[in-house]
Design an enzyme around this catalytic site. Sequence first.
Site, PDB file in Angstrom:
ATOM      1  N   PRO A 267       0.806  -1.225   0.000  1.00 19.48           N
ATOM      2  CG  PRO A 267      -0.959  -1.609   1.483  1.00 19.48           C
ATOM      3  CD  PRO A 267       0.338  -2.190   1.006  1.00 19.48           C
TER       4      PRO A 267
ATOM      5  CD  GLU B 251       7.720  -7.057 -13.757  1.00 14.39           C
ATOM      6  OE1 GLU B 251       6.645  -6.529 -13.411  1.00 14.39           O
ATOM      7  OE2 GLU B 251       8.611  -7.397 -12.943  1.00 14.39           O
TER       8      GLU B 251
END
Length: 430
Positions: free
Chosen positions: A175, A291
């Site tokens: 978060p 990635e």
Amino acid sequence: MAARLLLRSLRVLSARSATLPPPSARCSHSGAEARLETPSAKKLTDIGIRRIFSSEHDIFRESVRKFFQEEVIPYHEEWEKAGEVSRELWEKAGKQGLLGINIAEKHGGIGGDLLSTAVTWEEQAYSNCTGPGFSLHSDIVMPYIANYGTKEQIEQFIPQMTAGKCIGAIAMTEPGAGSDLQGVRTNAKRSGSDWILNGSKVFITNGWLSDLVIVVAVTNREARSPAHGISLFLVENGMKGFIKGKKLHKMGMKAQDTAELFFEDVRLPASALLGEENKGFYYLMQELPQERLLIADLAISACEFMFEETRNYVRQRKAFGKTVAHIQTVQHKLAELKTNICVTRAFVDSCLQLHETKRLDSASASMAKYWASELQNTVAYQCVQLHGGWGYMWEYPIAKAYVDARVQPIYGGTNEIMKELIARQIVSDS
């Protein structure tokens, strides 16, 4: 039988690549059958184009395209409502040889080359179905285990992941820590020979269905920098204290399960540590270029899909007594889009070649990810505009492609971070 033939063709391809000249030489037309590049192809998504691929790749591409047409596209709308694909699809993909392609056969993978892996990325983009998290599982999660895992970890997980029976995820984002990996707060503390893991993660692709999660955690808060105190852990579904939160409701990629994960005093054995203690940040930096290349190839392939979808639409749609395609402003817009797509495809293909020979650096991967994902959003916007009001309707593929594109400049490191990485290389003295 079909799956066995497919695996055999991939192994033959891998064996041939060891004796072939370098990619730069293979791209010349001398002594080889000429292959069209995307600017000259009838369609940008045609099979048999682009010099980086071979006839073996074409055969494989046909089988992958058929898989998505038969096993994914008919069910994707149902999965969008469910917020996840079926586990049955994962096992079908495993039987078809679509998972763990670039993982060595000795580790339990398929043993194919990087370009075969790229075929699966591209065909998923051409299907306009973002639900299956195959690429993250195979080409982000599995390499960590194959490259840094112990013999026991590799034997325990890689064969099951290749078969689609063990679904993988990686938990980096928190978060309060996204692109800033050094801001991670999830931590693991020693308890005898074990580790006690606490913290939370968010926006985790494959998180809900995951059987195995690579968790990024702080293991040394006294390290001279946060980068020197991060480790990776293998956390299995069902471990006490490992809690999967709700599936997150996203703007796009609605069939791709994305979840919050919580770790409350999860006791991990010493064997759950992946690689060396406090080396996790360096492992992440080593693997992130792949990635970012993956995101770039998905992005430019999505551009190719959207362009063809839009070209078909404007050639059929009539306005002012003629097809929209015969309006000059529309023709100019199509010309701009195709030019930008073809230029970007050439750059991404060069990055694929570099990565195939382990020569792709972080800055180049960042350039590819930044440029291709920005272009994807530009193309999506323009293609919706060319569809007019119908482009805003969910029943039209371009609407889904539009919302799916928005996350590309965000995940895998925001494009603002990509610019930082590119600039760092530019001004570096070394």
